[in-house]
Motif scaffolding. Structure first.
Motif, PDB file in Angstrom:
ATOM      1  N   GLU A  58      33.419 -15.797 -91.473  1.00 12.18           N
ATOM      2  CA  GLU A  58      34.585 -16.710 -91.425  1.00 12.18           C
ATOM      3  C   GLU A  58      34.829 -17.401 -90.027  1.00 12.18           C
ATOM      4  O   GLU A  58      35.711 -18.152 -90.043  1.00 12.18           O
ATOM      5  CB  GLU A  58      35.957 -16.065 -91.807  1.00 12.18           C
ATOM      6  CG  GLU A  58      35.829 -15.221 -93.242  1.00 12.18           C
ATOM      7  CD  GLU A  58      35.808 -16.641 -94.226  1.00 12.18           C
ATOM      8  OE1 GLU A  58      36.206 -17.612 -94.000  1.00 12.18           O
ATOM      9  OE2 GLU A  58      35.266 -16.361 -95.445  1.00 12.18           O
ATOM     10  N   LYS A  60      34.906 -19.956 -87.296  1.00  8.96           N
ATOM     11  CA  LYS A  60      34.799 -21.494 -87.353  1.00  8.96           C
ATOM     12  C   LYS A  60      34.306 -21.806 -85.603  1.00  8.96           C
ATOM     13  O   LYS A  60      33.583 -22.466 -85.674  1.00  8.96           O
ATOM     14  CB  LYS A  60      35.809 -22.049 -87.573  1.00  8.96           C
ATOM     15  CG  LYS A  60      36.424 -21.954 -89.054  1.00  8.96           C
ATOM     16  CD  LYS A  60      37.782 -22.424 -89.338  1.00  8.96           C
ATOM     17  CE  LYS A  60      37.796 -22.523 -90.922  1.00  8.96           C
ATOM     18  NZ  LYS A  60      39.067 -23.416 -91.344  1.00  8.96           N
ATOM     19  N   THR A  61      34.832 -21.005 -84.743  1.00  9.88           N
ATOM     20  CA  THR A  61      34.703 -21.559 -83.228  1.00  9.88           C
ATOM     21  C   THR A  61      33.997 -20.433 -82.822  1.00  9.88           C
ATOM     22  O   THR A  61      33.735 -19.419 -83.239  1.00  9.88           O
ATOM     23  CB  THR A  61      35.797 -21.806 -82.595  1.00  9.88           C
ATOM     24  OG1 THR A  61      36.690 -20.445 -82.372  1.00  9.88           O
ATOM     25  CG2 THR A  61      36.851 -22.762 -83.237  1.00  9.88           C
ATOM     26  N   ILE A 117      32.509 -25.397 -83.156  1.00 12.59           N
ATOM     27  CA  ILE A 117      32.403 -25.148 -84.276  1.00 12.59           C
ATOM     28  C   ILE A 117      30.879 -24.548 -84.373  1.00 12.59           C
ATOM     29  O   ILE A 117      30.007 -25.363 -84.080  1.00 12.59           O
ATOM     30  CB  ILE A 117      32.325 -26.292 -85.433  1.00 12.59           C
ATOM     31  CG1 ILE A 117      33.927 -26.806 -85.275  1.00 12.59           C
ATOM     32  CG2 ILE A 117      32.431 -25.665 -86.831  1.00 12.59           C
ATOM     33  CD1 ILE A 117      35.006 -25.853 -85.193  1.00 12.59           C
TER      34      ILE A 117
END
Length: 602
Positions: A58, A60-61, A117
C-alpha cells in the motif's frame, strides 16, 4: 409457516453458494508492485539494510516504503515546508554536514522521498552523505526542443552503480514526463515534457556531444558524461513523401539498374563489413558478420558472457534475451549454457508478449535459429508462437507491434521473417501471402521511404526465398533492393533517409539485409539460421558450404495459452462443485422435512 421460511432460507443459501462459485479470481495487485531498498550508513561496506526486495504494497511514497522496510521505530523525521526530512535511520543520525541522500534507480532524486511515488521495479537507496565532499560520479542532463531552446539543464546529478541514460532522464524529470514505446531495439522515446516526436521528428540521444550509437536505455552512465536529448527531424523529404511523379520512391541516380551482379553485391557486403568493424560489435552485427563469412572479434562473446554472468541470465526485456541468443550462436557459443545460464529456456518459458508482437516474433526466430529442444509443456512452443502471430494479423494483411488495427511495415516484415519456415503450412500460407500483398502495396504507394524499413522487408523476402529485386517489388526504373542500395555511402555505412552521413544504428539493419539478400542469391537459406557449433560445417567462410535447412514443425490449431498477469489470491470460492453438492443436499433435506410436516398436518 416456519417450514416455509426454512425452505426459503435453504433455497437462498443454495443460490448464494451457486453464485459465489463463479467469482472471478482476484489478483493481488499489490504483489505486482515491488522493488528493492538499500540503506547505507557511515560504513558503506556494511549497509544498515543490504539491498532487499520488498513488496511496496500500500506504500505510495518512498518514505512509506522505507518505513515498511525497516520499521517506524527505526526512523526519525523532521517536518519541513518541503515535507518530511529524514534525520536518522536505524540509529544513524544525519548531523553536522551529513544528510540522508535519496537515489532512485542509481540516480540522485530531484524530489524528496516523501514526495516520490514509488513504481514497480524501483531500486531505492538511502545513503548517509557529507555535503562537503565531492561525489565520486556526476553527470549532466540537458533537454533541447525543436527550436534549439534548452528546456531542462541539470548540470550536476550524482549517480551510483550503473544506471542508464534513460533512467537518468526519468528520475531527473519525473517518469510521468517521459513517454516511450517498446521496440525491437528497446525503449523508443516518444515525448519529453509533453513535446511529442511526431511526423519526421524524433528524440535524438547524445553522449558528450556525439550522437549515440545505442539507445538511451542501453547506455550505462559513466562519470562526467554530458547527456542530452534533442528534438530533431529527419532530413526533409519531398512534399509527396519521397515519391516521384509515378508514386514510386526516387532512387539515388547512381543506384544500380537492372540485376545486381555477384561482384557488386560482394563489394557492398565487404564495404559495410569494414565500416561495422570500426565500431563496437552488437548482436545484429555479429549475426551479419558470421553469415557473411567474416571474423567476429573474440571480445564480443567475452563481453556477452560477462554481461550474462553479471545479470544472472535475467534481462528486463525479452527482446534482449532473444537477440543475445542469436548473437551468442553467431559467435560460436551455446546459449543453452552460457556461463551456466540457459537463455533459450528463458525465452520459451518467458513473458514474450511483454513487448508486443516484436517480442513474440523474435522469440520464434530465436527458437528456430538452431536445433533447440523445446519441451511440449513449455509456456511458449513454436506452434503456440506461430498461432499467436497468425491470429493477430489485421484485415489489410499487416500487423502492428501493439496489436492495434493500424498495421506498420517494419513489424509486418519482422513477423513474416518469423513465419517464413512455416510458410507452406495450412492456414499460415494464406497469412504470409496476404502480408506480401500488403508489403508490395506499401512499396508501390511510396510508404517504404527509408533504408531501415526497406532492410526489414528485404530480410523477410529473402527468408521466404523471394527476390527483392524482382517485379513484385519493382517499378519501371528501380526495385526495392536497388532503392535500398542507394543509401550506402562511400564509407560503406548506410544513412536512414538520404544524405551522406552514415550512422551505426541504421547500418546494423542494412548490414543484415545485404547479407540476407546474398544468402538468398546463393541459395543458402535464412539470415537467422545459426546452427550450434557442433552442427556447423568446418569452413564457415566456404561459399560452397550450405547451411542445414530449418525443420518445419507441424502447427497445432489450438488457441495459445493466456496467462493472467499478477499473482492469483487463494481462491476461497474455488471449490464450486463441492459447494453446489452441499447446497443441493441441503435443499433436498429441506424439501423432505417440509413434505413430512405437510403429511403430519394432513
Amino acid at each position: 409457516m416456519n417450514n416455509r421460511k426454512n425452505l426459503a432460507m435453504v433455497l437462498l443459501l443454495v443460490f448464494a453458494l451457486f453464485t459465489s462459485g463463479f467469482q472471478t479470481p482476484a489478483l493481488a495487485a499489490n504483489q505486482e508492485k515491488q522493488g528493492t531498498i538499500t540503506v547505507i550508513g557511515t560504513d558503506a561496506a556494511n549497509p544498515l539494510l543490504p539491498e532487499t526486495t520488498v513488496q511496496f504494497g500500500e506504500s505510495k511514497t518512498a518514505t512509506q516504503a522505507l518505513v515498511n522496510a525497516v520499521g517506524e521505530s527505526n526512523i526519525e523525521f523532521t517536518d519541513t515546508t518541503y515535507g518530511k526530512m529524514l534525520t536518522a535511520i536505524k540509529g544513524e543520525k544525519a548531523e553536522g554536514t551529513h544528510f540522508w541522500a535519496f537515489f532512485i534507480n542509481g540516480v540522485s532524486a530531484q524530489v524528496g522521498a516523501d514526495n516520490y511515488i514509488v513504481h514497480n521495479g524501483d531500486k531505492l537507496t538511502f545513503r548517509l552523505s557529507d555535503w562537503t565532499k565531492t561525489p565520486e560520479s556526476m553527470v549532466s542532463l540537458k533537454v533541447v526542443d525543436g527550436d534549439k531552446k534548452i528546456v531542462n539543464n541539470l548540470p550536476d546529478i550524482e549517480v551510483i552503480g550503473t544506471p542508464t541514460a534513460f533512467q537518468l532522464l526519468q528520475v531527473a524529470l519525473g517518469p510521468e514526463k517521459v513517454g516511450f514505446s517498446e521496440s525491437q531495439y528497446g525503449k523508443m522515446i516518444t515525448s519529453i515534457n509533453g513535446l511529442e516526436a511526431e511526423g519526421t521528428n524524433y528524440w535524438a540521444f547524445y553522449i558528450d556531444g556525439q550522437m549515440a550509437s545505442v539507445g538511451a536505455d542501453s547506455y550505462a552512465l559513466k562519470s562526467g558524461n554530458q547527456i542530452s536529448f534533442q528534438l530533431e527531424s529527419w532530413q526533409d523529404v519531398p512534399a509527396d513523401g519521397g515519391a516521384g511523379g509515378d508514386g514510386q520512391p526516387n532512387p539515388n541516380p547512381n543506384s544500380p539498374a537492372g540485376t545486381v551482379s555477384d561482384a557488386d553485391l560482394q563489394a557492398a557486403v565487404d564495404a559495410v563489413s569494414q565500416y561495422v568493424l570500426k565500431s563496437q560489435i552488437g548482436e545484429w552485427e555479429a549475426v551479419a558478420l558470421k553469415q557473411a563469412g567474416k571474423t567476429i572479434p573474440a571480445s564480443y562473446l567475452e563481453a556477452v558472457k560477462a554481461l550474462v554472468k553479471e545479470r544472472e541470465g535475467k534481462f528486463t526485456r525479452i527482446t534482449d534475451t532473444e537477440r543475445y541468443v542469436l548473437g551468442i550462436l553467431a559467435a560460436g557459443g551455446d546459449p543453452t549454457n552460457i556461463e551456466g545460464y540457459d537463455l533459450v529456456q528463458a525465452i520459451y518459458n518467458g513473458n514474450v508478449t511483454k513487448q508486443g508482437l516484436i517480442g513474440v516474433s523474435y522469440a520464434l526466430i530465436a527458437l528456430d535459429s538452431a536445433e533447440f529442444s523445446v519441451p511440449a509443456d513449455a509456456l511458449w512452443t513454436q506452434d503456440k508462437l506461430v498461432n499467436y502471430l497468425a491470429e493477430r494479423q489485421n484485415a489489410d494483411g499487416g500487423w502492428a507491434w501493439d496489436e492495434s488495427a493500424t498495421s506498420d511495415i517494419d513489424t509486418t516484415a519482422m513477423i513474416v521473417t518469423a513465419l517464413a519456415p512455416y510458410r507452406n503450412q495450412a492456414g499460415i500460407k494464406e497469412k504470409v501471402d496476404a502480408s506480401i500483398e500488403y508489403l508490395a502495396a506499401q512499396y508501390k504507394a511510396a510508404k517504404i521511404d527509408n533504408s531501415s524499413t526497406a532492410a526489414q522487408v528485404i530480410i523477410a523476402l529473402s527468408a521466404l526465398g523471394m527476390d527483392a529485386n524482382a517485379s513484385l517489388f519493382a517499378s519501371d526504373n528501380s526495385s526495392l533492393f536497388q532503392y535500398f542500395l542507394s543509401f550506402q555511402n562511400a564509407d560503406g555505412g548506410f544513412d536512414w533517409q538520404g544524405g551522406d552521413v552514415s550512422d551505426v544504428f541504421t547500418t546494423s539493419q542494412a548490414f543484415q539485409a545485404l547479407v540476407a539478400y546474398q544468402l538468398f542469391a546463393q541459395g543458402k537459406g535464412s539470415l537467422y539460421h545459426l546452427p550450434l557449433v557442433a552442427e556447423q560445417t568446418p569452413d564457415v567462410e566456404s561459399p560452397e558450404a550450405e547451411s542445414p535447412q530449418v525443420e518445419e514443425p507441424s502447427i497445432e490449431k489450438e488457441k495459445p495459452e493466456e496467462t493472467v498477469k499478477g499473482h492469483t489470491l487463494p481462491n476461497t470460492a474455488a471449490n464450486m462443485y463441492n459447494l453446489l453438492a452441499l447446497g443441493l443436499f441441503l435443499m433436498m433435506a429441506g424439501s423432505v422435512i417440509y413434505m413430512k410436516q405437510r403429511k403430519r398436518k394432513s
